[in-house]
Scaffold this motif. Structure first.
Motif, PDB file in Angstrom:
ATOM      1  N   SER A  70       0.696  -1.158   0.237  1.00 48.50           N
ATOM      2  CA  SER A  70       0.013   0.061   0.039  1.00 48.50           C
ATOM      3  C   SER A  70       0.817   1.248   0.043  1.00 48.50           C
ATOM      4  O   SER A  70       0.219   2.202  -0.188  1.00 48.50           O
ATOM      5  CB  SER A  70      -1.096  -0.147   0.982  1.00 48.50           C
ATOM      6  N   ALA A  71       2.094   1.214   0.281  1.00 47.60           N
ATOM      7  CA  ALA A  71       2.916   2.355   0.419  1.00 47.60           C
ATOM      8  C   ALA A  71       3.109   3.019  -1.123  1.00 47.60           C
ATOM      9  O   ALA A  71       3.046   4.362  -1.159  1.00 47.60           O
ATOM     10  CB  ALA A  71       4.326   2.016   0.768  1.00 47.60           C
ATOM     11  N   ALA A  72       3.229   2.206  -2.194  1.00 46.33           N
ATOM     12  CA  ALA A  72       3.440   2.938  -3.622  1.00 46.33           C
ATOM     13  C   ALA A  72       2.170   3.073  -4.152  1.00 46.33           C
ATOM     14  O   ALA A  72       1.151   2.246  -4.018  1.00 46.33           O
ATOM     15  CB  ALA A  72       4.089   1.765  -4.360  1.00 46.33           C
ATOM     16  N   SER A  73       1.897   4.156  -4.551  1.00 43.31           N
ATOM     17  CA  SER A  73       0.727   4.683  -5.282  1.00 43.31           C
ATOM     18  C   SER A  73       0.811   4.102  -6.608  1.00 43.31           C
ATOM     19  O   SER A  73       1.665   3.967  -7.365  1.00 43.31           O
ATOM     20  CB  SER A  73       0.426   6.232  -5.352  1.00 43.31           C
ATOM     21  N   PRO A  74      -0.516   3.721  -7.311  1.00 37.69           N
ATOM     22  CA  PRO A  74      -0.551   3.139  -8.350  1.00 37.69           C
ATOM     23  C   PRO A  74      -0.314   4.299  -9.613  1.00 37.69           C
ATOM     24  O   PRO A  74      -0.232   5.241  -9.462  1.00 37.69           O
ATOM     25  CB  PRO A  74      -2.103   2.640  -8.888  1.00 37.69           C
ATOM     26  N   ALA A  75       0.042   3.548 -10.648  1.00 35.76           N
ATOM     27  CA  ALA A  75       0.621   4.666 -11.706  1.00 35.76           C
ATOM     28  C   ALA A  75      -0.475   5.595 -12.253  1.00 35.76           C
ATOM     29  O   ALA A  75      -0.227   6.602 -12.540  1.00 35.76           O
ATOM     30  CB  ALA A  75       1.238   3.874 -13.061  1.00 35.76           C
ATOM     31  N   GLU A  76      -1.699   5.093 -12.315  1.00 36.87           N
ATOM     32  CA  GLU A  76      -2.903   5.890 -12.640  1.00 36.87           C
ATOM     33  C   GLU A  76      -3.400   6.831 -11.568  1.00 36.87           C
ATOM     34  O   GLU A  76      -4.267   7.432 -12.079  1.00 36.87           O
ATOM     35  CB  GLU A  76      -3.884   5.104 -13.304  1.00 36.87           C
ATOM     36  N   PHE A  77      -2.893   6.859 -10.427  1.00 32.52           N
ATOM     37  CA  PHE A  77      -3.213   7.382  -9.360  1.00 32.52           C
ATOM     38  C   PHE A  77      -3.200   9.102  -9.776  1.00 32.52           C
ATOM     39  O   PHE A  77      -2.336   9.433 -10.348  1.00 32.52           O
ATOM     40  CB  PHE A  77      -2.463   7.338  -8.083  1.00 32.52           C
ATOM     41  N   PRO A  78      -4.362   9.875  -9.450  1.00 29.03           N
ATOM     42  CA  PRO A  78      -4.251  11.121 -10.123  1.00 29.03           C
ATOM     43  C   PRO A  78      -3.186  11.916  -9.402  1.00 29.03           C
ATOM     44  O   PRO A  78      -3.145  12.087  -7.942  1.00 29.03           O
ATOM     45  CB  PRO A  78      -5.775  11.967  -9.769  1.00 29.03           C
ATOM     46  N   LYS A  79      -2.485  12.900 -10.081  1.00 26.95           N
ATOM     47  CA  LYS A  79      -1.543  13.799  -9.680  1.00 26.95           C
ATOM     48  C   LYS A  79      -1.913  15.205  -9.840  1.00 26.95           C
ATOM     49  O   LYS A  79      -2.466  15.369 -10.884  1.00 26.95           O
ATOM     50  CB  LYS A  79      -0.058  13.544 -10.177  1.00 26.95           C
ATOM     51  N   VAL A  80      -1.290  16.112  -8.975  1.00 31.09           N
ATOM     52  CA  VAL A  80      -1.735  17.384  -9.140  1.00 31.09           C
ATOM     53  C   VAL A  80      -0.565  18.104  -9.392  1.00 31.09           C
ATOM     54  O   VAL A  80       0.638  17.894  -8.588  1.00 31.09           O
ATOM     55  CB  VAL A  80      -2.389  17.940  -7.912  1.00 31.09           C
ATOM     56  N   ASP A  81      -0.658  19.089 -10.300  1.00 27.20           N
ATOM     57  CA  ASP A  81       0.609  19.862 -10.681  1.00 27.20           C
ATOM     58  C   ASP A  81       0.962  21.007  -9.421  1.00 27.20           C
ATOM     59  O   ASP A  81       0.030  21.206  -8.739  1.00 27.20           O
ATOM     60  CB  ASP A  81       0.648  20.666 -12.017  1.00 27.20           C
ATOM     61  N   SER A  82       2.173  21.548  -9.302  1.00 25.72           N
ATOM     62  CA  SER A  82       2.510  22.407  -8.214  1.00 25.72           C
ATOM     63  C   SER A  82       1.742  23.684  -8.172  1.00 25.72           C
ATOM     64  O   SER A  82       1.399  24.149  -7.235  1.00 25.72           O
ATOM     65  CB  SER A  82       4.083  22.421  -8.467  1.00 25.72           C
ATOM     66  N   GLU A  83       1.374  24.116  -9.351  1.00 26.70           N
ATOM     67  CA  GLU A  83       0.493  25.434  -9.256  1.00 26.70           C
ATOM     68  C   GLU A  83      -0.601  25.032  -8.834  1.00 26.70           C
ATOM     69  O   GLU A  83      -1.197  25.904  -8.006  1.00 26.70           O
ATOM     70  CB  GLU A  83       0.771  25.903 -10.585  1.00 26.70           C
ATOM     71  N   THR A  84      -1.381  24.007  -8.950  1.00 29.77           N
ATOM     72  CA  THR A  84      -2.708  23.814  -8.303  1.00 29.77           C
ATOM     73  C   THR A  84      -2.536  23.517  -6.994  1.00 29.77           C
ATOM     74  O   THR A  84      -3.531  24.070  -6.182  1.00 29.77           O
ATOM     75  CB  THR A  84      -3.271  22.553  -9.168  1.00 29.77           C
ATOM     76  N   GLN A  85      -1.601  22.793  -6.562  1.00 29.48           N
ATOM     77  CA  GLN A  85      -1.471  22.654  -5.355  1.00 29.48           C
ATOM     78  C   GLN A  85      -1.035  23.760  -4.551  1.00 29.48           C
ATOM     79  O   GLN A  85      -1.557  24.130  -3.458  1.00 29.48           O
ATOM     80  CB  GLN A  85      -0.288  21.481  -5.125  1.00 29.48           C
ATOM     81  N   ARG A  86      -0.368  24.913  -4.927  1.00 30.42           N
ATOM     82  CA  ARG A  86       0.002  25.800  -4.520  1.00 30.42           C
ATOM     83  C   ARG A  86      -1.454  26.586  -4.144  1.00 30.42           C
ATOM     84  O   ARG A  86      -1.588  27.461  -3.202  1.00 30.42           O
ATOM     85  CB  ARG A  86       0.946  26.761  -5.154  1.00 30.42           C
ATOM     86  N   SER A  87      -2.207  26.886  -5.363  1.00 27.59           N
ATOM     87  CA  SER A  87      -3.394  27.423  -5.145  1.00 27.59           C
ATOM     88  C   SER A  87      -4.202  26.973  -3.892  1.00 27.59           C
ATOM     89  O   SER A  87      -4.845  27.576  -3.212  1.00 27.59           O
ATOM     90  CB  SER A  87      -4.092  27.370  -6.244  1.00 27.59           C
ATOM     91  N   ARG A  88      -4.279  25.664  -4.107  1.00 27.66           N
ATOM     92  CA  ARG A  88      -5.172  25.085  -2.884  1.00 27.66           C
ATOM     93  C   ARG A  88      -4.582  25.215  -1.573  1.00 27.66           C
ATOM     94  O   ARG A  88      -5.350  25.535  -0.496  1.00 27.66           O
ATOM     95  CB  ARG A  88      -5.115  23.306  -3.070  1.00 27.66           C
ATOM     96  N   ASP A  89      -3.141  24.995  -1.444  1.00 27.28           N
ATOM     97  CA  ASP A  89      -2.588  25.555  -0.072  1.00 27.28           C
ATOM     98  C   ASP A  89      -2.884  27.119   0.541  1.00 27.28           C
ATOM     99  O   ASP A  89      -3.269  27.498   1.278  1.00 27.28           O
ATOM    100  CB  ASP A  89      -1.131  25.541   0.025  1.00 27.28           C
ATOM    101  N   ASP A  90      -2.840  27.871  -0.791  1.00 26.79           N
ATOM    102  CA  ASP A  90      -3.269  29.448  -0.372  1.00 26.79           C
ATOM    103  C   ASP A  90      -4.800  29.460   0.065  1.00 26.79           C
ATOM    104  O   ASP A  90      -4.850  30.296   0.811  1.00 26.79           O
ATOM    105  CB  ASP A  90      -3.066  30.320  -1.572  1.00 26.79           C
ATOM    106  N   ASP A  91      -5.577  28.885  -0.372  1.00 30.66           N
ATOM    107  CA  ASP A  91      -7.074  28.929  -0.184  1.00 30.66           C
ATOM    108  C   ASP A  91      -7.067  28.259   1.103  1.00 30.66           C
ATOM    109  O   ASP A  91      -7.651  28.763   2.118  1.00 30.66           O
ATOM    110  CB  ASP A  91      -8.020  28.061  -1.318  1.00 30.66           C
ATOM    111  N   ARG A  92      -6.490  27.345   1.753  1.00 32.93           N
ATOM    112  CA  ARG A  92      -6.435  26.649   2.871  1.00 32.93           C
ATOM    113  C   ARG A  92      -5.935  27.608   3.848  1.00 32.93           C
ATOM    114  O   ARG A  92      -6.650  27.849   4.982  1.00 32.93           O
ATOM    115  CB  ARG A  92      -5.561  25.335   2.993  1.00 32.93           C
TER     116      ARG A  92
END
Length: 160
Positions: A70-92
Motif C-alpha cells: 500500500s506504500a506505493a501509489s498506482p501509476a494511474e493515481f491522479p497527480k496534481v501539478d505544483s501550481e494547482t497545489q499552491r493555489s489549494r494551499d493558499d486557499d487553505r
C-alpha cells in the motif's frame, strides 16, 4: 451416571478433534506469486497438498506485506501539478486565517464575559465555591477558544 456422561463427552471431544484435521493446500498465484493456504483444492494450478507436519499454524498473511504494497501509489493515481497545489494551499491558508480571526474574537468575548461575571457577587454565594461553580462554564469557554486557537496555529504552521 456422571462417569458415563463424562466418558461419552471425552470420546465425543476426541472424535471432533480428529475430524477437525483437514487437508491443507498451498496455492501460489502464477501472476503475482502470492501464496495462500486453503482447505479445499479449488482447481487452480499451483496448488499442492501439504503434509500434516508442513501445514502452517496460521494462514493469516503478515501485515508487513500489506503495508509494503500500500506504500506505493498506482501509476494511474491522479497527480496534481505544483501550481494547482499552491493555489489549494493558499486557499487553505486563507480559510485558516479567517477561522483564527473568528476564534480570537470569540476568545476576547469569552474573556470579557468571564470578567463581568467575576466582578458580580450574588447574595446566595456566601462561600467562594458557589461563585467558582457559577463561573465554571465561562472559564470553560475561554479554555475552549484558547485550545482552538492553538490548533489553528499548529495547522497554519504545517502549511508549506
Amino acid at each position: 451416571m456422571k462417569a458415563t456422561f463424562r466418558t461419552g463427552f471425552v470420546i465425543a471431544a476426541i472424535l471432533a478433534a480428529a475430524s477437525a484435521q483437514a487437508d491443507v493446500y498451498k496455492c501460489v498465484d502464477p501472476v503475482s506469486g502470492r501464496i495462500t493456504y486453503t482447505n479445499s483444492k479449488t482447481g487452480e494450478k499451483g496448488c499442492t497438498l501439504l503434509q500434516k507436519e508442513q501445514a502452517p499454524v496460521s494462514s493469516i498473511p503478515s501485515p508487513v506485506g500489506r503495508r509494503a504494497a500500500s506504500a506505493a501509489s498506482p501509476a494511474e493515481f491522479p497527480k496534481v501539478d505544483s501550481e494547482t497545489q499552491r493555489s489549494r494551499d493558499d486557499d487553505r491558508r486563507k480559510i485558516l486565517e479567517t477561522e483564527l480571526a473568528t476564534e480570537t474574537q470569540a476568545l476576547e468575548d469569552a474573556k470579557k464575559a468571564l470578567a463581568e461575571q467575576e466582578s458580580v457577587r450574588f447574595g446566595n454565594e456566601r462561600n467562594f465555591a458557589k461563585k467558582l461553580e457559577r463561573l465554571k462554564p465561562f472559564q470553560e469557554q475561554v479554555d475552549l477558544h484558547e485550545r482552538n486557537i492553538e490548533a489553528i496555529r499548529t495547522e497554519i504552521g504545517r502549511l508549506r
